[in-house]
Scaffold this motif. Sequence first.
Motif, PDB file in Angstrom:
ATOM      1  N   PRO A  62       0.824  -1.205   0.000  1.00 52.96           N
ATOM      2  CA  PRO A  62       0.000   0.000   0.000  1.00 52.96           C
ATOM      3  C   PRO A  62       0.863   1.262   0.000  1.00 52.96           C
ATOM      4  CG  PRO A  62      -0.728  -1.546   1.702  1.00 52.96           C
ATOM      5  CD  PRO A  62       0.575  -2.056   1.179  1.00 52.96           C
ATOM      6  N   LEU A  63       0.279   2.351  -0.491  1.00 52.69           N
ATOM      7  CA  LEU A  63       0.990   3.620  -0.571  1.00 52.69           C
ATOM      8  C   LEU A  63       1.421   4.115   0.812  1.00 52.69           C
ATOM      9  CD1 LEU A  63       1.881   5.712  -2.674  1.00 52.69           C
ATOM     10  CD2 LEU A  63      -0.259   6.946  -2.256  1.00 52.69           C
ATOM     11  N   VAL A  64       0.613   3.804   1.835  1.00 51.84           N
ATOM     12  CA  VAL A  64       0.964   4.223   3.199  1.00 51.84           C
ATOM     13  C   VAL A  64       2.280   3.594   3.636  1.00 51.84           C
ATOM     14  CG1 VAL A  64       0.288   4.065   5.630  1.00 51.84           C
ATOM     15  CG2 VAL A  64      -1.408   4.659   3.911  1.00 51.84           C
ATOM     16  N   THR A  65       2.470   2.323   3.291  1.00 50.85           N
ATOM     17  CA  THR A  65       3.726   1.635   3.637  1.00 50.85           C
ATOM     18  C   THR A  65       4.910   2.306   2.958  1.00 50.85           C
ATOM     19  OG1 THR A  65       2.532  -0.464   3.853  1.00 50.85           O
ATOM     20  CG2 THR A  65       4.925  -0.590   3.645  1.00 50.85           C
ATOM     21  N   ILE A  66       4.745   2.628   1.670  1.00 54.66           N
ATOM     22  CA  ILE A  66       5.800   3.338   0.943  1.00 54.66           C
ATOM     23  C   ILE A  66       6.083   4.680   1.613  1.00 54.66           C
ATOM     24  CG2 ILE A  66       6.369   4.503  -1.228  1.00 54.66           C
ATOM     25  CD1 ILE A  66       6.671   1.516  -1.436  1.00 54.66           C
ATOM     26  N   GLY A  67       5.013   5.373   2.011  1.00 52.68           N
ATOM     27  CA  GLY A  67       5.167   6.668   2.661  1.00 52.68           C
ATOM     28  C   GLY A  67       5.954   6.592   3.955  1.00 52.68           C
ATOM     29  N   LEU A  68       5.745   5.514   4.713  1.00 51.45           N
ATOM     30  CA  LEU A  68       6.477   5.343   5.966  1.00 51.45           C
ATOM     31  C   LEU A  68       7.928   4.924   5.717  1.00 51.45           C
ATOM     32  CD1 LEU A  68       3.735   3.536   8.097  1.00 51.45           C
ATOM     33  CD2 LEU A  68       4.476   5.911   8.291  1.00 51.45           C
ATOM     34  N   LEU A  69       8.117   4.052   4.719  1.00 54.39           N
ATOM     35  CA  LEU A  69       9.472   3.576   4.416  1.00 54.39           C
ATOM     36  C   LEU A  69      10.374   4.697   3.897  1.00 54.39           C
ATOM     37  CD1 LEU A  69       8.765   0.143   2.640  1.00 54.39           C
ATOM     38  CD2 LEU A  69       9.883   0.467   4.849  1.00 54.39           C
ATOM     39  N   GLN A  70       9.782   5.696   3.229  1.00 54.84           N
ATOM     40  CA  GLN A  70      10.599   6.733   2.594  1.00 54.84           C
ATOM     41  C   GLN A  70      11.417   7.541   3.600  1.00 54.84           C
ATOM     42  OE1 GLN A  70       8.510   9.895   0.592  1.00 54.84           O
ATOM     43  NE2 GLN A  70       6.952  10.029   2.181  1.00 54.84           N
ATOM     44  N   PHE A  71      11.007   7.531   4.878  1.00 55.84           N
ATOM     45  CA  PHE A  71      11.747   8.296   5.878  1.00 55.84           C
ATOM     46  C   PHE A  71      13.076   7.624   6.245  1.00 55.84           C
ATOM     47  CE2 PHE A  71       7.271   9.627   7.024  1.00 55.84           C
ATOM     48  CZ  PHE A  71       7.375  10.850   6.385  1.00 55.84           C
ATOM     49  N   ILE A  72      13.250   6.366   5.822  1.00 58.63           N
ATOM     50  CA  ILE A  72      14.517   5.674   6.081  1.00 58.63           C
ATOM     51  C   ILE A  72      15.676   6.429   5.430  1.00 58.63           C
ATOM     52  CG2 ILE A  72      15.853   3.573   5.595  1.00 58.63           C
ATOM     53  CD1 ILE A  72      13.215   2.014   5.772  1.00 58.63           C
ATOM     54  N   THR A  73      15.457   6.885   4.190  1.00 58.56           N
ATOM     55  CA  THR A  73      16.537   7.517   3.427  1.00 58.56           C
ATOM     56  C   THR A  73      17.089   8.782   4.081  1.00 58.56           C
ATOM     57  OG1 THR A  73      15.867   6.556   1.316  1.00 58.56           O
ATOM     58  CG2 THR A  73      17.123   8.602   1.223  1.00 58.56           C
ATOM     59  N   PRO A  74      16.268   9.793   4.390  1.00 57.71           N
ATOM     60  CA  PRO A  74      16.853  10.993   5.000  1.00 57.71           C
ATOM     61  C   PRO A  74      17.414  10.756   6.393  1.00 57.71           C
ATOM     62  CG  PRO A  74      14.459  11.168   4.918  1.00 57.71           C
ATOM     63  CD  PRO A  74      14.836   9.981   4.099  1.00 57.71           C
ATOM     64  N   VAL A  75      16.836   9.799   7.137  1.00 56.40           N
ATOM     65  CA  VAL A  75      17.393   9.476   8.458  1.00 56.40           C
ATOM     66  C   VAL A  75      18.811   8.936   8.310  1.00 56.40           C
ATOM     67  CG1 VAL A  75      17.234   7.900  10.429  1.00 56.40           C
ATOM     68  CG2 VAL A  75      15.207   9.117   9.656  1.00 56.40           C
TER      69      VAL A  75
END
Length: 309
Positions: free
Chosen positions: A241-254
């Motif tokens: 789901p798009l929500v999962t992608i949205g949550l995973l995307q914060f891995i990169t800037p962290v």
Amino acid sequence: MKQRSEQSQGTVYGFLAYLLWGAFPLYFAALKPATAFEVLCHRILWTLVVCLIALAATKQLRFLRDLARDPRRLGTMAVAGVLIAINWVVYIFAVVTGHTVEAALGYFLNPLVTVALGVIVLREKLRPLQWVAVGVGVIACVYLAIDYGRPPLISITLALTFAAYGLMKKRIGGSANALQSLAAESAVLAPVAVVILAVITARGETTFTTQGVGHTLLLLSTGIATAVPLLLFAAAASRVPLVTIGLLQFITPVLQLLCGVLVLGEHMNLARWIGFAIVWVALAILTVDSLQATTRARRLARAAQGAAC
């Protein structure tokens, strides 16, 4: 059961994609003393080579021929290519000049800028929490501009170009898969990359053949380093789901932030941590709103199914 397995696979693919993107500061730092423009040009050309090989292996080369006969779609791809090229060169410049933390801020701001562009360009209507999140994000930018003594131009440029790139990809829609899009964008940019590399070489500033075999191999690997996480992301996006992608995307800037502070030795004073914290508050609000919207949509879908039965 099969759907759950697909989602689990997709989550792993997404995690790996964002993990690789998060480690990019270490990769680009290892490419010194190459300049941002030299790295960009090699990245474009070797990405094109990788894409052409992959397209040939999967019998999709006809896509490029069909694209050349469609000026409107080719123009959209060209604009997308220019936007991602600007994003790449600014990001590489940030890393090689010791501004990885500021680059990380750009990708933290990206979801907020994407929402704002949705309102300005697509005339989308925001929910109350989304307005709050955007407002808090603006406060964070103003605060950080005061702390830096200037607007965080690297952060703003990265956020704007990537958000605009996302809008162009939305216009492209399903007319091209991830591999085809990357191939087209690289092909459009390749002639410019060749000219820039020729100028760099003529001025005796190339590092491709002057810094040892290891450096040459690293520059050659930029194509694989670009294509692999993108394809992993595409595999994830089609499974979760798009929500999962949205949550995973914060891995990169962290991870980018951690690379900048812990590995590359960039300084973060207390005021800057406070600025980042304000951004994180905005992202938390945006995430809560997204989760609530998804929950409501599922309830409505179940209610509609129940009424149909």
